[in-house]
Structure formats: structure tokens, C-alpha cells
Scaffold this active site. Structure first.
Site, mmCIF file in Angstrom:
data_model
loop_
_atom_site.group_PDB
_atom_site.id
_atom_site.type_symbol
_atom_site.label_atom_id
_atom_site.label_comp_id
_atom_site.label_asym_id
_atom_site.label_seq_id
_atom_site.Cartn_x
_atom_site.Cartn_y
_atom_site.Cartn_z
ATOM 1 N N TRP A 93 -18.541 4.272 -0.904
ATOM 2 C CA TRP A 93 -18.494 3.665 0.343
ATOM 3 C C TRP A 93 -18.493 4.976 1.142
ATOM 4 O O TRP A 93 -17.790 5.869 1.290
ATOM 5 C CB TRP A 93 -17.160 3.314 0.378
ATOM 6 N N ASN A 119 -14.851 11.084 -5.597
ATOM 7 C CA ASN A 119 -14.134 10.142 -5.040
ATOM 8 C C ASN A 119 -12.936 10.823 -3.968
ATOM 9 O O ASN A 119 -12.272 11.797 -4.563
ATOM 10 C CB ASN A 119 -13.255 9.090 -5.696
ATOM 11 N N LYS A 616 -7.722 -1.044 -1.517
ATOM 12 C CA LYS A 616 -6.636 -1.584 -2.352
ATOM 13 C C LYS A 616 -5.348 -0.569 -2.265
ATOM 14 O O LYS A 616 -4.157 -0.923 -2.186
ATOM 15 C CB LYS A 616 -6.965 -1.771 -3.985
HETATM 16 O O1 M6R Z 1 0.077 -0.428 -2.859
HETATM 17 P P1 M6R Z 1 1.028 -0.859 -1.870
HETATM 18 O O2 M6R Z 1 1.807 -1.995 -2.050
HETATM 19 O O3 M6R Z 1 1.972 0.486 -1.333
HETATM 20 O O4 M6R Z 1 0.239 -1.070 -0.379
HETATM 21 C C1 M6R Z 1 0.741 -1.381 0.869
HETATM 22 C C2 M6R Z 1 -0.205 -1.756 1.816
HETATM 23 O O5 M6R Z 1 -1.114 -1.002 2.065
HETATM 24 C C3 M6R Z 1 -0.651 -3.318 1.186
HETATM 25 O O6 M6R Z 1 0.434 -4.227 0.997
HETATM 26 C C4 M6R Z 1 -1.687 -3.957 2.350
HETATM 27 O O7 M6R Z 1 -1.033 -4.257 3.445
HETATM 28 C C5 M6R Z 1 -2.387 -5.177 1.653
HETATM 29 N N1 M6R Z 1 -3.500 -5.095 2.014
HETATM 30 C C6 M6R Z 1 -1.654 -6.485 1.703
HETATM 31 O O8 M6R Z 1 -2.417 -7.524 1.483
#
Ligand code: M6R
Length: 621
Positions: A93, A119, A616
């Protein structure tokens, strides 16, 4: 190795979008096909180009890379015809340099004997590149990565062996990175290093795998070594060698058996991972409750002893945490959910050694959450993690960790990990409330015995309704999601889902606040999604709905069956079976909202598994 360079803000690593997949066969089996599968398994991270390099049986380098999708590149470059017993692959990316074949990984040294995938971001690459250029090294790309093979080459020229040269090269890098390296100098080894970018080793039958994420090789092994920050080493016929650059010594890392199956990491007949993961929630919630049973007692101990309780998280995990705060409050357990990136400024001054800070993160790698927790630890607070990933960074900085049983979540949008987080927080609350004399039998009966079945029923009913409503949502540019009390975190999470995958501006709002400004935007057919629990706030929700409706809003209600007054005022209804207007509400009320976001995204031509600009795990501050 002491002087490895790490920037002050070590997590300035860039999004962890790139994917690394490497493989070494110990019995001279061709591994090119496996690397290709690993890259396919990592596609969910998003990428614009890809490549594979293997060391051939004749000890030469076969490197093929290009711009575009793996399947197209496979047809063009014939990855499947590559032959080698050791190799590395990468999905890129773009960060440094445009999306071009030259900038795609792997990258090599001048002689084409050392080949690297990477990465993360190497912050000081420009100065190193200049230095190497003055020594005659020729660069072919604009990437930060390309300095690594040249640095290794430089140290080999100065008399180092392959691994020594790698260690000396890594010492010069500043930033955050995961690296995998192979070479014709020693063709039976894969070298690796991890500094603040995830990297794991899979132990297969006569094979080693190195990847950015476990699902890459889950179809061959669930035995995993999770590398820690500063780990550097290699896999070879002799086993796995790991040293740590921060500790400056050899280290032992446990082999963890991950309780995930290969089916869990596949789409299983669904068009997208997100839809599969939404439909997995009956099982993922039930499994999480089962797992929580064995882990909850120590958590309760920490809760019991804490003077103040903070719950820290980002994004969806924050909304699960906010649910925790509201649910705990109903039973007199005082806590405060805090957005991780605001934690230090908002409450940092109050944190002390009698406090408990609960970190909630599905990935366990979110920079904001990790920084908040590190800060809390420094102030003496106890830290408990709730996460989906065994061995993730959050588990290593916490005093205790609860691992959820959601299974691998591949879709970037969190769905089943949200309900799993809610399930863990609810389970802790139920136990705590019982210890404090509350009668939790009614809630427990549903939660422990048939929550899976109830979620299934809601999925079945809501699926076709969400599909239908999504047609109407497609041309919309805005939406409000309103809720009160336990309904508010659900509204906020529902809006986040719509925003992140369908790119519709969706705002979650406390329904009572909506008349203090947001109502100004309401015009004919403005979508207002109201989350109405069958509790003492129902009448107040009705007032908010009437205020919106009288100004032309189109009211979509998620409410319990039999809530006549709400239903009469609504234009579209998602019915939830009765018995959920309590702390269990998010586990079922969120289902129609996840489905609505999913179908709207698909109908708008968006890829729900790989929303633009999102990753993610977000390892940037
Ligand atoms: O891995 P985490 O639960 O700490 O991530 C937190 C946020 O980055 C995550 O929930 C983000 O808002 C997602 N895209 C929600 O769908």
C-alpha cells in the site's frame, strides 16, 4: 545491538496496510504456491501492488512484481510457475513513492542477491540512501524499503555474514518496521525483524511461515510465535533463533496454539468477510461468553479493588466501552469510558495507583490505546486488556488480559468483535452485580443460555428488511442515529458503520441533544434512525422522534416488538424480540444497523471489506 534507533513517537509507523508472507520448506518442497495463497489471505488489508521472490534450486533469484490485483498479476507474471524452497511475498500500500512496478516489493541490492519485503515506515531512509549512493549503490525505486537490501549488501562487503549484516543494517533504521529477508548468500534462511509493526511466525509441518497476520497461514498451522517489539532473528533447518535489540540478548518466545480454524479465516460462501462476520455473531458471542467464564475472576478482583475505573478505547471499541460505562452505572459501578487519544489530556491528571484502566481493543495494536495504557501504567494504575488477539501488544503491557472468542475478524469494519467486547463487559458486570446483591437471574437466563439463538432470530428477520431499506438509503448523503441511555452507544456504533463503509455522513447523537442543534438540518426524507429500548426512556425517545418527524424526517426505528406508539410514528421498523431492553441490548439491536450499513455500501458500489483510508489496526497516533 544496543543502539537500535527508535523515534520518540515510536508508533509513527504508518497504517499497517502492507502484508508480508514468507515461507521456508525444510524438505525442499516448492513454496511459491503457498506464498501466493498467503498473499491472497492478506488481501483484506488492502494493497495496490504485489510481488513474490523465491531463491531457485539453482540458487538464483526469481523476482516477479507488479501493480494491480493478485489474480491479475498471477495471470500476467505466472507466479504459479515459480520454483523455490524459500521465498518472500508482499502486498504493498503505497507510502513512499507512487504505485509503480519499481516501487512494488520485494526490493533487492545492487547484485540481486539479497531481497527484502517490509511493512511500516523507515523514517531516516533519505539520509541512509544518500550515504549509500555516495558509496556507489544504485537505487531503482523511491521507497524507504530499498535501503535495507543495500545496507545488508554494504555490511556483507565489509566482511559480515548474512545475519550479522542484517543486524547491523537494522541498527541503523529509525522508525517502525516488520522485515523479512532472503538471499542467495544463505538460501536456507529467512531473516526477520519486528519493531512496532506486527509480525508472526507459523510453525508448520516441515515448514516455517512468516507473516503480518495469523490468517495468512492458518490453513496450514495454528502454532504461532508472536514476535515482540525489537525481536530480530531467523528461521532455518536449525529452528528459530530470536534475539531482542532492546534487551540486547537472545530471547525465548512461547509457541502459542491459536484456537482458530482455517474455515474461520475464509469467506465460507459469503460475498464479503463483513457479511460472514455479521452472521457469525450467534457463535462468536456464545464462544466469547464461554471463554470469559474462565477468565473473569481475576478481572473481578481488579474491579473490586479499584478506586476509579476507566475504560479506554478507540472507534468501535470505544462504543463498546461506552456501553460498559452505561451498563455499569445501572448497577452503581462507577466507571468512565474515555477515547484513547484524549485519555492523557482528559483524565491523565487524575490517574493514580489505586485505579483500574481497562483497555479495549480488538486488534490489541491500536497506537492511541497503547499510549494511553502505557501512560496509566506509568502513573501506577492497574491495566486490564480486553482483546481478540492473543499475544498482541496490549496483552504485553497489561497486568491481565481477557481474550475474546470472536475468531479472526478480516473485514476492516468491526462487527463481531464489537458484540464480543460487549459480551465480556456484560459478563463482568453480571458477576460483579451478583457479588453486590443484585438479582441478575433474568438477564443471566438469556445471556448464558440462549443469546446465540436470539441473535440468529434477529439476523434472520433483519436481513431482508435491511436489504430492502438499503435501496432507499443509497442516494442519501446524511443520516442521524439517535439513542438515549443504553441505546446511545448502539446509535453511535450504527452511525460509524454507515460512515466508514458506505461513505454516508452519519452522525450518532443523544436523542435529547438533537433539538439543541442537529434538528436544524432536518428536511423532507432526512433519514433518522432511532434506537428505542423498552425502558423508562421510551417516552422521551418518542418526543425526539415526533420533533424530527414533524420536520419531515423519515423515521427508521429499531425497537422492541409491541412498542405501538413508536411504531405508529415510524416509517420503517426493525423489530427486536422483547426481553432485550437492558444491558443485553447492543448484542441484538446492533444487528440491523450492521446489515443496513453493509447492504447500503454494496449497493453504492463500495467494498465493505476494504473501506478507503482505513486499516484493520491503526498503528499511528
Ligand atoms: O483494534 P481496535 O479495536 O483497537 O481498533 C479501534 C478502531 O480503530 C476500530 O474500532 C475502527 O474504528 C474500526 N474501523 C471500526 O469498524
Amino acid at each position: 545491538m544496543r543502539d537500535v534507533l527508535v523515534s520518540e513517537h515510536v508508533i509513527e509507523a504508518g497504517y499497517n496496510l502492507c502484508g508480508i508472507g514468507a515461507c521456508l520448506s525444510l524438505i525442499k518442497r516448492n513454496i511459491a504456491g503457498k506464498i501466493l495463497i498467503m498473499l491472497k489471505n492478506l488481501e483484506y488489508r488492502g494493497y495496490d501492488s504485489a510481488g513474490i521472490a523465491v531463491i531457485t534450486p539453482e540458487n538464483t533469484l526469481d523476482l516477479r512484481k507488479g501493480v494491480g490485483k493478485i489474480d491479475d498479476l498471477k495471470n500476467k507474471l505466472h507466479f504459479d510457475q515459480m520454483v523455490g524452497f524459500v521465498g518472500i511475498g508482499h502486498t504493498r500500500w503505497a507510502t513512499h513513492g507512487g504505485v509503480t512496478e519499481e516501487n512494488a516489493h520485494p526490493h533487492t541490492d545492487c547484485d540481486g542477491r539479497i531481497v527484502v519485503v517490509h511493512n511500516g515506515i523507515i523514517e531516516n531512509y533519505l539520509e541512509i540512501r544518500k550515504e549509500l549512493e555516495t558509496r556507489g549503490h544504485k537505487f531503482r525505486s523511491d521507497t524507504d524499503t530499498e535501503i535495507v537490501p543495500h545496507l545488508i549488501e554494504e555490511f556483507i562487503k565489509r566482511g559480515n555474514d548474512f545475519y550479522e549484516a542484517f543486524k547491523n543494517a537494522v541498527k541503523k533504521l529509525k522508525g517502525a518496521y516488520a522485515l523479512a529477508v532472503v538471499s542467495t548468500y544463505e538460501p536456507n534462511k529467512i531473516l526477520f525483524a519486528r519493531v512496532f509493526s506486527p509480525l508472526v511466525i507459523g510453525l508448520g509441518t516441515d515448514e516455517y511461515y512468516i507473516a503480518s497476520d495469523i490468517p495468512a497461514f492458518l490453513e496450514w498451522t495454528n502454532k504461532v510465535i508472536i514476535l515482540e517489539d525489537g525481536d530480530i532473528g531467523y528461521v532455518s533447518q536449525g529452528g528459530v533463533l530470536i534475539e531482542n535489540v532492546f534487551l540486547n540478548r537472545r530471547v525465548h518466545r512461547d509457541v502459542t496454539t491459536i484456537p482458530w480454524t482455517k474455515e474461520m479465516a475464509k469467506k465460507g460462501g459469503f460475498p464479503h468477510f463483513m457479511l460472514k462476520e455479521i452472521f457469525e455473531q450467534p457463535q462468536s458471542v456464545s464462544r466469547t461468553i464461554l471463554m470469559a467464564r474462565k477468565q473473569i475472576d481475576r478481572f473481578l478482583d481488579y474491579l473490586e479493588k479499584a478506586e476509579e475505573v476507566y475504560i479506554v478505547a478507540a472507534g468501535t471499541s470505544y462504543y463498546a466501552s461506552l456501553h460498559g460505562q452505561y451498563a455499569f452505572a445501572k448497577y452503581g459501578l462507577r466507571s468512565r469510558a474515555v477515547v484513547a487519544s484524549e485519555f492523557i489530556e482528559e483524565v491523565g491528571g487524575f490517574i493514580g495507583n489505586k485505579d483500574l484502566v481497562i483497555g479495549v481493543s480488538q486488534s490489541g495494536e491500536t497506537a492511541d490505546t497503547l499510549l494511553a495504557l502505557r501512560y496509566a501504567k506509568k502513573k501506577g494504575a492497574k491495566v486490564v486488556a480486553i482483546t481478540n488477539v492473543i499475544g498482541s501488544a496490549i496483552t504485553r503491557i497489561s497486568d491481565y488480559s481477557i481474550i475474546m472468542g470472536a475468531g479472526p475478524e478480516i473485514g476492516v469494519a468491526a462487527t463481531k468483535t464489537f458484540t464480543a467486547q460487549v459480551a465480556v463487559l456484560n459478563y463482568a458486570l453480571i458477576k460483579w452485580a451478583e457479588m453486590h446483591g443484585y438479582d441478575m437471574d433474568d438477564v443471566k437466563r438469556v445471556f448464558l443460555n440462549n443469546i446465540g439463538e436470539k441473535i440468529s432470530n434477529v439476523l434472520e428477520k433483519a436481513n431482508s428488511l435491511a436489504k430492502k431499506l438499503s435501496e432507499w438509503m443509497v442516494p442519501k448523503s446524511n443520516a442521524y442515529y439517535l439513542g438515549r441511555g443504553l441505546g446511545l452507544p448502539i446509535a453511535l456504533e450504527g452511525a460509524l458503520k454507515m460512515k466508514e463503509i458506505a461513505y454516508i455522513h452519519a452522525e450518532g447523537y443523544p436523542a435529547g441533544e438533537s433539538k439543541h442543534g442537529p434538528i436544524a438540518l432536518i428536511e423532507k426524507d432526512f433519514p433518522v434512525i432511532s434506537i428505542v429500548l423498552n425502558d423508562h426512556l421510551q417516552e422521551k425517545m418518542l418526543i425526539a422522534i415526533e420533533e424530527m418527524k414533524s420536520r419531515g424526517a423519515y423515521i427508521i426505528s429499531v425497537c422492541e416488538e409491541g412498542m405501538k406508539k413508536i411504531q405508529e410514528k415510524s416509517d420503517f421498523i426493525f423489530e427486536i424480540p422483547s426481553g432485550f431492553s437492558n444491558i443485553l441490548a447492543p448484542l441484538v439491536y446492533i444487528i440491523p444497523l450492521q446489515l443496513l450499513a453493509y447492504y447500503t455500501a454494496v449497493k453504492r458500489g463500495c467494498d465493505p471489506d476494504k473501506p478507503r483510508n482505513l486499516a484493520k489496526s491503526v498503528t499511528v497516533e
